[in-house]
Write a protein that holds these residues in place. Structure first.
Motif, mmCIF file in Angstrom:
data_model
loop_
_atom_site.group_PDB
_atom_site.id
_atom_site.type_symbol
_atom_site.label_atom_id
_atom_site.label_comp_id
_atom_site.label_asym_id
_atom_site.label_seq_id
_atom_site.Cartn_x
_atom_site.Cartn_y
_atom_site.Cartn_z
ATOM 1 N N GLU A 144 0.785 -1.063 0.030
ATOM 2 C CA GLU A 144 -0.033 0.072 0.000
ATOM 3 C C GLU A 144 0.827 1.031 -0.061
ATOM 4 N N ALA A 145 1.704 1.301 0.680
ATOM 5 C CA ALA A 145 2.836 2.314 0.822
ATOM 6 C C ALA A 145 3.609 2.536 -0.466
ATOM 7 N N ALA A 146 3.912 1.467 -1.173
ATOM 8 C CA ALA A 146 4.645 1.839 -2.355
ATOM 9 C C ALA A 146 3.397 2.380 -3.262
ATOM 10 N N GLY A 147 2.265 2.067 -3.439
ATOM 11 C CA GLY A 147 1.238 2.590 -4.196
ATOM 12 C C GLY A 147 0.946 4.009 -3.986
ATOM 13 N N LEU A 148 1.000 4.269 -2.825
ATOM 14 C CA LEU A 148 0.864 5.752 -2.409
ATOM 15 C C LEU A 148 2.018 6.650 -2.831
ATOM 16 N N LEU A 149 3.353 5.928 -2.668
ATOM 17 C CA LEU A 149 4.459 6.607 -3.193
ATOM 18 C C LEU A 149 4.392 6.880 -4.840
#
Length: 248
Positions: A144-149
């Motif tokens: 999820e964090a990678a998607g937000l980045l």
């Protein structure tokens, strides 16, 4: 599939492990934390702090330590395999006794309650989410964090936390479950300052054997991997193998 990112900062809390140096020593000789301690959470006014239970205090304390005071508006991901399931059990027991339920207790029992409390006490109005993904909860949080980045956020705050299961769920306990919480401030891979980490996912190799009995919950194994500073961590969950690797 492989994603890469940088851990710009980290923080963690568990009973008896309240400083970065204590956690680094723990990573060299790990053990399941135990004890009855609770973070002071002095950053939160007393009136608001009284609404936050023990697990919430742990998660929110690490988030405060990890998020820079001036860093407002960044998204955050709160991830817990079980959440505060003890609160839900208490509500169900009250129902079985035909007692009136507390609206406050019900509101604090939902899985996103801790993330919501953090957004309220910080005055955050940005994007946040709460997730649970079984044995792969830390991995799901970083995906999820990678998607937000990838959507353009300069950083993402990832908070992973869990508590001991109530005895009524003892038959379903499949790993140690001490109270603990950790937080990572995650930045893009080209950030330059911080710890470069890669996370991959693929099919389970045919030669994979039966895993040894766990000494730590998987979420603390992930933290130990980060603090080790080198090497890899492989984890099989739901028919997939995840691989954490230092250096991307």
């Amino acid at each position: 599939m492989r994603i890469q990112f940088t851990i710009a900062e980290w923080a963690a809390w568990a009973p008896g492990l309240e400083t970065a140096e204590a956690w680094r020593e723990w990573a060299r000789q790990p053990f399941p934390p135990h004890g009855e301690g609770t973070p002071a959470l002095g950053e939160v006014p007393a009136m608001q702090r009284r609404r936050i239970d023990r697990l919430g205090r742990m998660a929110i304390q690490t988030a405060y330590w990890c998020q820079r005071a001036e860093a407002e508006g960044i998204p955050f991901v709160f991830a817990s395999r079980h959440g505060d399931v003890a609160c839900s059990v208490e509500l169900l027991e009250s129902l079985s006794r035909r007692e009136t339920l507390s609206p406050t207790s019900f509101g604090l029992s939902v899985h996103n309650a801790i993330a919501a409390l953090y957004s309220i006490v910080r005055g955050e109005r940005g994007n946040y989410l709460a997730l649970a993904a079984g044995h792969a909860t830390p991995e799901a949080a970083l995906v999820e964090a990678a998607g937000l980045l990838g959507d353009g956020s300069p950083e993402v705050l990832v908070v992973v936390y869990d508590a001991a299961l109530p005895e009524v769920y003892a038959d379903f306990r499949d790993e140690p479950d001490p109270f603990h919480a950790w937080c990572w401030r995650v930045a893009p891979a080209d950030r330059g300052d911080g710890i470069a980490v890669g996370l991959g996912c693929g099919a389970v190799p045919a030669e994979a054997g039966v895993p040894e009995a766990a000494v730590l919950p998987h979420s603390l194994e992930v933290l130990r991997f980060l603090l080790a500073g080198s090497g890899t961590l492989r984890h099989v969950a739901d028919g997939r193998q995840w691989e954490w690797r230092h250096g991307g």
